[in-house]
Design a protein around this motif. Structure first.
Motif, PDB file in Angstrom:
ATOM      1  N   SER A 157       0.814  -1.212   0.000  1.00  0.00           N
ATOM      2  CA  SER A 157       0.000   0.000   0.000  1.00  0.00           C
ATOM      3  C   SER A 157       0.850   1.266   0.000  1.00  0.00           C
ATOM      4  O   SER A 157       0.565   2.222  -0.728  1.00  0.00           O
ATOM      5  CB  SER A 157      -0.953  -0.002   1.197  1.00  0.00           C
ATOM      6  N   VAL A 158       1.897   1.302   0.815  1.00  0.00           N
ATOM      7  CA  VAL A 158       2.755   2.489   0.857  1.00  0.00           C
ATOM      8  C   VAL A 158       3.409   2.715  -0.505  1.00  0.00           C
ATOM      9  O   VAL A 158       3.451   3.845  -1.013  1.00  0.00           O
ATOM     10  CB  VAL A 158       3.815   2.362   1.968  1.00  0.00           C
ATOM     11  N   ALA A 159       3.922   1.649  -1.118  1.00  0.00           N
ATOM     12  CA  ALA A 159       4.560   1.786  -2.421  1.00  0.00           C
ATOM     13  C   ALA A 159       3.578   2.284  -3.472  1.00  0.00           C
ATOM     14  O   ALA A 159       3.924   3.133  -4.310  1.00  0.00           O
ATOM     15  CB  ALA A 159       5.168   0.453  -2.836  1.00  0.00           C
ATOM     16  N   ALA A 160       2.361   1.779  -3.443  1.00  0.00           N
ATOM     17  CA  ALA A 160       1.357   2.196  -4.420  1.00  0.00           C
ATOM     18  C   ALA A 160       0.926   3.644  -4.204  1.00  0.00           C
ATOM     19  O   ALA A 160       0.783   4.419  -5.164  1.00  0.00           O
ATOM     20  CB  ALA A 160       0.147   1.274  -4.351  1.00  0.00           C
ATOM     21  N   HIS A 161       0.690   4.021  -2.957  1.00  0.00           N
ATOM     22  CA  HIS A 161       0.307   5.406  -2.665  1.00  0.00           C
ATOM     23  C   HIS A 161       1.413   6.383  -3.075  1.00  0.00           C
ATOM     24  O   HIS A 161       1.141   7.450  -3.640  1.00  0.00           O
ATOM     25  CB  HIS A 161       0.005   5.578  -1.174  1.00  0.00           C
ATOM     26  N   ALA A 162       2.660   6.012  -2.785  1.00  0.00           N
ATOM     27  CA  ALA A 162       3.776   6.878  -3.151  1.00  0.00           C
ATOM     28  C   ALA A 162       3.868   7.040  -4.663  1.00  0.00           C
ATOM     29  O   ALA A 162       4.102   8.143  -5.174  1.00  0.00           O
ATOM     30  CB  ALA A 162       5.075   6.318  -2.588  1.00  0.00           C
ATOM     31  N   ALA A 163       3.672   5.930  -5.392  1.00  0.00           N
ATOM     32  CA  ALA A 163       3.712   6.000  -6.848  1.00  0.00           C
ATOM     33  C   ALA A 163       2.613   6.923  -7.386  1.00  0.00           C
ATOM     34  O   ALA A 163       2.863   7.740  -8.281  1.00  0.00           O
ATOM     35  CB  ALA A 163       3.567   4.591  -7.437  1.00  0.00           C
ATOM     36  N   ARG A 164       1.419   6.796  -6.844  1.00  0.00           N
ATOM     37  CA  ARG A 164       0.310   7.650  -7.285  1.00  0.00           C
ATOM     38  C   ARG A 164       0.619   9.122  -7.005  1.00  0.00           C
ATOM     39  O   ARG A 164       0.294   9.997  -7.818  1.00  0.00           O
ATOM     40  CB  ARG A 164      -0.979   7.224  -6.571  1.00  0.00           C
ATOM     41  N   ALA A 165       1.238   9.399  -5.865  1.00  0.00           N
ATOM     42  CA  ALA A 165       1.501  10.779  -5.463  1.00  0.00           C
ATOM     43  C   ALA A 165       2.795  11.336  -6.060  1.00  0.00           C
ATOM     44  O   ALA A 165       3.069  12.533  -5.939  1.00  0.00           O
ATOM     45  CB  ALA A 165       1.566  10.870  -3.935  1.00  0.00           C
ATOM     46  N   GLY A 166       3.605  10.476  -6.703  1.00  0.00           N
ATOM     47  CA  GLY A 166       4.875  10.932  -7.239  1.00  0.00           C
ATOM     48  C   GLY A 166       5.903  11.239  -6.180  1.00  0.00           C
ATOM     49  O   GLY A 166       6.741  12.134  -6.340  1.00  0.00           O
ATOM     50  N   ALA A 186       7.411  -4.296  -5.056  1.00  0.00           N
ATOM     51  CA  ALA A 186       8.514  -3.844  -5.903  1.00  0.00           C
ATOM     52  C   ALA A 186       8.040  -3.305  -7.243  1.00  0.00           C
ATOM     53  O   ALA A 186       8.694  -2.438  -7.835  1.00  0.00           O
ATOM     54  CB  ALA A 186       9.496  -4.994  -6.114  1.00  0.00           C
ATOM     55  N   VAL A 187       6.901  -3.780  -7.728  1.00  0.00           N
ATOM     56  CA  VAL A 187       6.414  -3.371  -9.046  1.00  0.00           C
ATOM     57  C   VAL A 187       6.160  -1.866  -9.132  1.00  0.00           C
ATOM     58  O   VAL A 187       6.215  -1.283 -10.214  1.00  0.00           O
ATOM     59  CB  VAL A 187       5.138  -4.172  -9.408  1.00  0.00           C
ATOM     60  N   TYR A 188       5.947  -1.196  -7.992  1.00  0.00           N
ATOM     61  CA  TYR A 188       5.655   0.239  -8.016  1.00  0.00           C
ATOM     62  C   TYR A 188       6.906   1.107  -8.124  1.00  0.00           C
ATOM     63  O   TYR A 188       6.808   2.322  -8.271  1.00  0.00           O
ATOM     64  CB  TYR A 188       4.852   0.629  -6.776  1.00  0.00           C
ATOM     65  N   GLY A 189       8.090   0.484  -8.075  1.00  0.00           N
ATOM     66  CA  GLY A 189       9.313   1.202  -8.384  1.00  0.00           C
ATOM     67  C   GLY A 189      10.040   1.846  -7.226  1.00  0.00           C
ATOM     68  O   GLY A 189      11.107   2.436  -7.422  1.00  0.00           O
ATOM     69  N   GLY A 190       9.505   1.762  -6.013  1.00  0.00           N
ATOM     70  CA  GLY A 190      10.207   2.311  -4.857  1.00  0.00           C
ATOM     71  C   GLY A 190      11.265   1.357  -4.350  1.00  0.00           C
ATOM     72  O   GLY A 190      11.437   0.240  -4.858  1.00  0.00           O
TER      73      GLY A 190
END
Length: 431
Positions: A157-166, A186-190
């Motif tokens: 969830s943290v990785a996905a939220h961060a990706a959405r928010a840039g 890992a898929v979200y790139g963080g």
């Protein structure tokens, strides 16, 4: 009161003030400003958000019902997120409340039984709720990187939220985490940091990192902004009450890791009663906790009749519940005792059976934590602790696709045939 609605180019939204007034120590009652702080300077007790009760009391059912189709419909009851433009969110919430008549029949439950299925959230667990609230607060406090210590779902969830928010993210996980949860983070790139140790080792490390200069601009959702994070769990209580027609179920069964989810659902029910949005059931509500036998320090303390929660080294397949030193364990004990509930635990085979039973009877495929909850539900009915004639809600907090290994060896094709009509007939599939 003006309703909170989704912002769009064709809408105008009047931002209401936050009802939060201070951070309050759960131990000694000391109060602090609404900053990034999670422990009391006086007694080292945990802090939680304290509210202006007059502001909460102004909220109406109509205000909530006019809100967006996600957890932000409860923004007037939360510490942050009143301004839609300032939210860091995947807009989770309003997940299904699934009738479970088939499961009830198998367990001997005669009253309505429901499954609150939070696997329907954007990253397929209830953690999207707590992360949306925590990171919205973090952005308002000026943090520029998002982080967490996680057993899996929180990292997703943290990785996905961060990706959405840039926003950059860095998450810390135990090295033996389920592969599906590692990939889904890992898929979200963080950055994903695997630690050679248990979740408790990971959590201790994050508690040290948050005090360093290098991490001063990093919001650890379950460390330095934990008071806001924990409040997101309350929306699971608010939603169930609203989905039941503005009433509180007589019994709830909730999985426990730190114990915080259980305490916050109970808090949500209490708040709804206090501000007049619902009436309590005639005999109140009972809160039941569910743990894995491989990590059951809270339930063990309850069974022993003590407040001493002895940390354990977690084992077993329910990794999302594997917190051996539960931060909110004492408060979970208090909630269960006060409401007249109980706690039980399930071993790995019982967890697998619970996953399959829930899927077979309701069409809900739960991760291992959901298997724990269903297995414990059965034990509570069998022991007479849970009333089969009282309306009950059980919480499924995550998606079964995240923990396929738990049941992969037990399920599969029931037939294997050649691609011919004769082969199908020989297998007995034509009657």
């Amino acid at each position: 009161m003006t309703s909170i609605i989704d912002a769009s180019p064709t809408q105008t939204t009047e931002v209401i003030p936050s009802p939060a007034r201070a951070l309050v120590c759960r131990g000694c009652g000391s109060e602090y400003p609404l900053v990034a702080q999670h422990a009391c300077f006086e007694c080292f007790g945990p802090l939680e958000v304290g509210y202006d009760t007059e502001a909460l009391a102004r909220v109406t059912r109509a205000d909530i019902e006019a809100g967006p189709q996600n957890l932000w419909r409860y923004a007037a009851l939360l510490p942050t997120g009143q301004d839609p433009a300032a939210r860091v969110t995947l807009n989770p919430g309003l997940t299904p409340l699934v009738p479970a008549a088939g499961l009830a029949a198998e367990l001997g439950i005669r009253a309505p039984l429901w499954v609150k299925d939070d696997s329907a959230n954007p990253t397929h667990s209830f953690k999207d709720r707590v992360v949306s609230v925590a990171l919205t607060a973090a952005r308002g406090l000026g943090f520029t990187r998002f982080a967490c210590a996680s057993t899996g779902n929180l990292a997703n969830s943290v990785a996905a939220h961060a990706a959405r928010a840039g926003v950059p993210s860095i998450v810390f996980i135990p090295g033996d985490l389920e592969p599906g949860k590692v990939v889904a983070t890992a898929v979200y790139g963080g950055d994903v940091v695997a630690i050679d140790g248990s979740y408790d080792d990971v959590n201790r490390l994050c508690g040290e990192l948050v005090e360093t200069d290098e991490f001063e601009d990093t919001a650890f959702v379950n460390v330095n902004v934990r008071p806001y994070y924990a409040e997101g769990s309350k929306t699971l209580g608010y939603e169930v009450a609203e989905q039941l027609g503005w009433r509180i179920p007589e019994q709830v069964v909730i999985p426990m890791a730190s114990g915080e989810l259980l305490t916050k659902i109970d808090k949500a029910f209490s708040e709804l009663v206090e501000i007049g949005l619902v009436e309590a059931p005639a005999n109140g509500w009972k809160v039941f906790g569910a743990q894995s036998a491989g990590c059951n320090p809270i339930a063990t303390a309850l069974h022993a009749g003590t407040d001493v929660i002895t940390p354990v080294r977690p084992t077993g397949i329910a990794k999302s519940l594997n917190i051996g030193d539960p931060a909110a364990g004492l408060y979970a004990l208090e909630a269960v005792r006060r409401t007249g509930g109980w706690m039980e635990y399930a071993d790995d085979e019982e967890i697998r059976s619970g996953i399959r039973q829930l899927a077979r009877t309701t069409g809900v495929f739960a991760e291992t934590a959901g298997g724990v909850t269903v297995a414990v539900l059965g034990k509570l009915v069998a022991s007479g602790r849970l009333d089969p004639d009282a309306e009950t809600v059980v919480y499924n907090t995550g998606e079964g696709l995240k923990t396929l290994d738990a049941v992969a060896a037990q399920v599969g094709p029931t037939y294997r045939v050649k691609p011919s009509l004769r082969a199908v007939r020989d297998a007995g599939l034509l009657g």
